[in-house]
Scaffold this motif. Structure first.
Motif, PDB file in Angstrom:
ATOM      1  N   LYS A  76     -15.840 -10.449  -3.030  1.00 27.52           N
ATOM      2  CA  LYS A  76     -15.648 -11.512  -4.009  1.00 27.52           C
ATOM      3  C   LYS A  76     -14.413 -11.300  -4.875  1.00 27.52           C
ATOM      4  N   SER A  77     -13.994 -10.035  -4.964  1.00 25.89           N
ATOM      5  CA  SER A  77     -12.806  -9.728  -5.757  1.00 25.89           C
ATOM      6  C   SER A  77     -12.031  -8.626  -5.048  1.00 25.89           C
ATOM      7  N   PHE A  78     -10.754  -8.863  -4.783  1.00 24.38           N
ATOM      8  CA  PHE A  78      -9.946  -7.906  -4.031  1.00 24.38           C
ATOM      9  C   PHE A  78      -9.282  -6.929  -5.001  1.00 24.38           C
ATOM     10  N   ASP A  79     -10.068  -5.940  -5.432  1.00 24.84           N
ATOM     11  CA  ASP A  79      -9.592  -4.923  -6.369  1.00 24.84           C
ATOM     12  C   ASP A  79      -8.991  -3.772  -5.572  1.00 24.84           C
ATOM     13  N   THR A  80      -7.688  -3.641  -5.603  1.00 20.71           N
ATOM     14  CA  THR A  80      -7.007  -2.647  -4.773  1.00 20.71           C
ATOM     15  C   THR A  80      -7.176  -1.218  -5.269  1.00 20.71           C
ATOM     16  N   GLN A  81      -7.898  -1.031  -6.364  1.00 15.49           N
ATOM     17  CA  GLN A  81      -8.145   0.317  -6.880  1.00 15.49           C
ATOM     18  C   GLN A  81      -9.469   0.884  -6.399  1.00 15.49           C
ATOM     19  N   THR A  82     -10.325   0.035  -5.806  1.00 10.11           N
ATOM     20  CA  THR A  82     -11.653   0.500  -5.404  1.00 10.11           C
ATOM     21  C   THR A  82     -11.910   0.231  -3.920  1.00 10.11           C
ATOM     22  N   TYR A  83     -12.846   1.000  -3.376  1.00  5.13           N
ATOM     23  CA  TYR A  83     -13.240   0.874  -1.969  1.00  5.13           C
ATOM     24  C   TYR A  83     -14.015  -0.426  -1.762  1.00  5.13           C
ATOM     25  N   SER A  89      -5.860  -2.825   1.560  1.00  7.95           N
ATOM     26  CA  SER A  89      -4.507  -3.166   1.102  1.00  7.95           C
ATOM     27  C   SER A  89      -3.455  -2.310   1.803  1.00  7.95           C
ATOM     28  N   CYS A 131     -11.280  -2.233  -0.773  1.00  6.98           N
ATOM     29  CA  CYS A 131     -10.022  -2.982  -0.890  1.00  6.98           C
ATOM     30  C   CYS A 131      -8.817  -2.057  -1.019  1.00  6.98           C
ATOM     31  N   ASN A 132      -9.021  -0.857  -1.578  1.00  6.97           N
ATOM     32  CA  ASN A 132      -7.901   0.082  -1.668  1.00  6.97           C
ATOM     33  C   ASN A 132      -7.386   0.447  -0.275  1.00  6.97           C
TER      34      ASN A 132
END
Length: 250
Positions: free
Chosen positions: A72-79, A85, A81-82
């Protein structure tokens, strides 16, 4: 250069994706079927180190899907999405062979080739061995053949007559096993409430670890792909969990 769809078709022949469980997300996790790749990698799953070390324009085949639930949210700092990316930046694609590969290859390899039990028969998404063995001898065999030092267990009886093997996390099988019939489930990720249920049903448990039961994936698939003329690069994955005493504070 080969396309992802060519390897997908080979993987589907080796272990049909239609066999995966309904909740699973095997198959194409990232990229497109028409995407070309220059290098082919295999790994149990992708961590940050593996992602950073992949060559650009690569295809990686893993056991664990990188995407299980909708993002739902592409947070590149967390798994995850990290990692996604990094793969996207390198124009890499990813295929997963999870519960379908458990069904066709991994459970059998674990039970027969590693632990030496046969013949085997299917039981839902696990394999069953019928034959008498003591709990102590079973535990000793697992320790020696898997080189395990630390593992969890529940001994409901000393004499065992049915063994059930499920790589990864198979505790949901407990309620399907025969109660008070000298059965034992060998799997990973057994939680406290799983043990409470098994204890009430008189079912023995041996938790060999999730990673420990599935680490053979790359070896099996590497051999199968080689039979189709593809040489893959194996990316070793370090178990994110360690079993040791905490270091003393200085």
């Amino acid at each position: 250069m080969p396309k992802v769809k060519e390897i997908y078709q080979i993987c589907d022949e080796i272990s049909p994706f239609v066999l995966q469980e309904k909740w699973d997300n095997s198959g194409l996790n990232l990229g497109s079927m028409e995407q070309e790749f220059e290098s082919l990698y295999l790994a149990l799953e992708v961590d940050e180190t593996i992602a950073q070390n992949l060559n650009p324009n690569s295809l990686i085949i893993t056991h664990h899907p990188l995407i299980f639930s909708p993002i739902k949210s592409f947070d590149t700092q967390t798994y995850p999405c990290n990692i996604l990316s990094t793969l996207i930046a390198k124009n890499c694609s990813l295929l997963a062979m999870h519960t379908n590969f458990d069904s066709t290859h991994l459970n059998a390899y674990f039970a027969k080739d590693i632990l030496g039990f046969s013949p085997l028969e299917s039981h839902l998404y696990a394999l069953k061995y019928q034959g008498e063995i003591t709990f102590d001898l079973l535990a000793q065999r697992i320790e020696e053949r898997m080189q395990l030092k630390d593992y969890k267990f529940l001994q409901a009886s000393q004499t065992l007559k049915e063994l059930y093997f499920c790589c990864g996390s198979g505790a949901s099988l407990i309620s399907s096993l025969p109660a008070h019939n000298h059965a034992c489930l060998i799997t990973g990720d057994i939680k406290h409430h799983d043990a409470m249920l098994a204890n009430s049903l008189g079912i023995s448990l041996i938790d060999v670890g999730h990673y420990e039961s599935e680490k053979y994936f790359v070896k099996i698939l590497h051999k199968n792909l080689k039979n189709f003329g593809y040489e893959a690069i194996i990316s070793p994955l370090k178990n994110p969990l360690e079993f040791s005493k905490p270091k003393e504070r200085r």
